[in-house]
Design an enzyme around this catalytic site. Structure first.
Site, PDB file in Angstrom:
ATOM      1  N   LYS A 181       3.599   5.444   1.919  1.00  0.00           N
ATOM      2  CA  LYS A 181       4.454   6.632   1.836  1.00  0.00           C
ATOM      3  C   LYS A 181       4.303   7.296   0.465  1.00  0.00           C
ATOM      4  CE  LYS A 181       8.051   3.405   0.526  1.00  0.00           C
ATOM      5  NZ  LYS A 181       9.332   2.781   0.841  1.00  0.00           N
ATOM      6  N   TYR A 225      10.456  20.285 -29.418  1.00  0.00           N
ATOM      7  CA  TYR A 225      11.758  20.899 -29.160  1.00  0.00           C
ATOM      8  C   TYR A 225      12.899  20.129 -29.810  1.00  0.00           C
ATOM      9  CZ  TYR A 225       9.549  23.796 -25.589  1.00  0.00           C
ATOM     10  OH  TYR A 225       8.765  24.700 -24.917  1.00  0.00           O
TER      11      TYR A 225
HETATM   12  C1  LIG Z   1       9.142   1.451   0.610  1.00  0.00           C
HETATM   13  C2  LIG Z   1       9.421   0.452   1.655  1.00  0.00           C
HETATM   14  C3  LIG Z   1       8.852  -0.827   1.585  1.00  0.00           C
HETATM   15  C4  LIG Z   1       8.023  -1.310   0.420  1.00  0.00           C
HETATM   16  O1  LIG Z   1       8.877  -1.679  -0.639  1.00  0.00           O
HETATM   17  P1  LIG Z   1       8.268  -2.215  -2.022  1.00  0.00           P
HETATM   18  O2  LIG Z   1       9.454  -2.615  -2.793  1.00  0.00           O
HETATM   19  O3  LIG Z   1       7.552  -1.066  -2.631  1.00  0.00           O
HETATM   20  O4  LIG Z   1       7.363  -3.326  -1.678  1.00  0.00           O
HETATM   21  C5  LIG Z   1       9.047  -1.668   2.655  1.00  0.00           C
HETATM   22  N1  LIG Z   1       9.783  -1.280   3.723  1.00  0.00           N
HETATM   23  C6  LIG Z   1      10.368  -0.085   3.807  1.00  0.00           C
HETATM   24  C7  LIG Z   1      11.177   0.276   4.994  1.00  0.00           C
HETATM   25  C8  LIG Z   1      10.221   0.826   2.776  1.00  0.00           C
HETATM   26  O5  LIG Z   1      10.801   2.022   2.845  1.00  0.00           O
END
Ligand SMILES: *Cc1c(COP(=O)(O)O)cnc(C)c1O
Length: 358
Positions: free
Chosen positions: A36, A249
């Site tokens: 993702k 800044y």
């Molecule tokens: C993002 C996600 C993961 C992976 O989690 P990590 O902590 O990055 O290993 C697993 N399951 C779901 C449903 C997620 O949204």
């Protein structure tokens, strides 16, 4: 030098991602890599093509567009869409051959009425974010009997905290699964934090994410990932700033003695967080140089008084240079952010150079 490398770039080591995935698979068996958010900002299509050599069970995405991108790249494995979509979008999910996570009688009925195919039941065991509450799955019995899911899963809320919550959530998941009219063939629960602790992995599939991309999810002796990403930029200006002057800044960096300042043409619009100003270091020639003043949108200044540097030299804001290294966790801590935010914030204004992965 190619023009795209004259400003700054990200280096992504696909072989390291593959080795990290092998570590996950050694702990967990079948894996469903989470890709993702464009593989946590590192380029989903490139990452998935590299991971194909492991023949993972499938891939996980958060949006329909992310799933469609994988299909357009020719990926044929299961692609699970974990974030709920509106009812009206289910037909497009089907058309993209994605496998949705569903959690209500209405969405399950709609999905099956449009001949959507495989789907997974999302069960909430304590995250309170998505899924049917673990102690209410019985209310779906009728629709589940008519339309059994291929899989059922839950998500751990505190897998890195060692607070006993994984076991507590697993117990709830177990109970919920037992309350289903039939046990789905594919159960999954573990994220990276649970996988390295060998918890929640007695399932058909596990879902590693951040570990693949080089971020540790616990101290040794827990398994450690190999670093994956580097962020580099070339010095574009050098100046000597007199005592009493300030840098950047809000004049938050006061110069007490004559100071050499190098300017890098990258800033927070490239994902190098503003909060790293006056706190983080960059590496030049294998040595640390402090970030001087706040990071601006497009430029970042370094105090290079102690170094011998020239315009065009490469500075490493994240990653290895010689014996020194700056990792995602270091930047996250200094920026008061999570490593996940640092990774996903490395946005597309910097060109990405992917290495390996064949
Ligand atoms: C993002 C996600 C993961 C992976 O989690 P990590 O902590 O990055 O290993 C697993 N399951 C779901 C449903 C997620 O949204």
């Amino acid at each position: 030098m190619p023009m795209e490398l004259s400003r700054g770039w990200l280096e992504i080591d696909l072989d390291a991602i593959v080795r990290n995935a092998r570590t996950m698979a050694a702990h967990a068996g079948n894996i469903l890599p989470m890709v993702k958010a464009d593989a946590y900002g590192l380029g989903a299509v490139r990452v998935v093509r590299a991971l194909e050599q492991l023949a993972p069970w499938g891939y996980g995405v958060a949006t329909m567009e992310e799933g469609r991108e994988l299909r357009e790249a020719g990926i044929r494995r299961r692609v699970l869409l974990f974030t709920s979509v509106q009812m009206d979008d289910l037909a497009a999910v089907r058309d993209a051959s994605l496998t949705p996570a569903l959690a209500s009688a209405a969405s399950i009925a709609r999905w099956t009425s449009i001949a959507g195919g495989a789907w997974h039941l999302s069960i909430d065991t304590g995250m309170s974010r998505s899924g049917v509450p673990w102690d209410e799955v019985g209310q779906l019995a009728t629709v589940l009997r008519a339309h059994p899911p291929e899989g059922a899963f839950t998500h751990f809320h505190s897998a890195t905290l060692d607070d006993g919550s994984i076991a507590a959530q697993e117990k709830r998941f177990e109970r919920a699964v037992e309350a289903l009219p039939a046990i789905p063939p594919v159960l999954h629960a573990a994220n990276s934090g649970a996988i390295v602790r060998s918890e929640g992995t007695r399932r058909h599939v596990s879902r590693p994410g951040v570990f693949l991309y080089g971020v540790p999810v616990g101290p040794p002796p827990l398994a450690q990932p190999e670093p994956v990403v580097a962020m580099r930029a070339r010095i574009v200006e050098l100046r000597t700033v007199r005592a009493g002057e300030s840098v950047s800044y809000d004049a938050a960096y006061r110069v007490e003695r004559e100071t050499r300042i190098a300017t890098l043409p990258v800033g927070y619009a490239d994902g190098y967080r503003r909060a790293l100003g006056n706190r983080a270091h960059a590496l030049v020639g294998g040595r640390r140089a402090p970030v001087a003043g706040v990071v601006t949108m497009d430029m970042t200044m370094l105090d290079v008084s102690a170094l011998d540097v020239r315009i065009g030299d490469v500075a490493t804001l994240l990653g290895r240079d010689g014996a020194e290294r700056i990792d995602v966790a270091e930047l996250a801590e200094l920026a008061n952010a999570s490593p996940y935010e640092i990774l996903t914030g490395l946005n597309a204004r910097l060109p990405r150079r992917h290495q390996g992965g064949q």
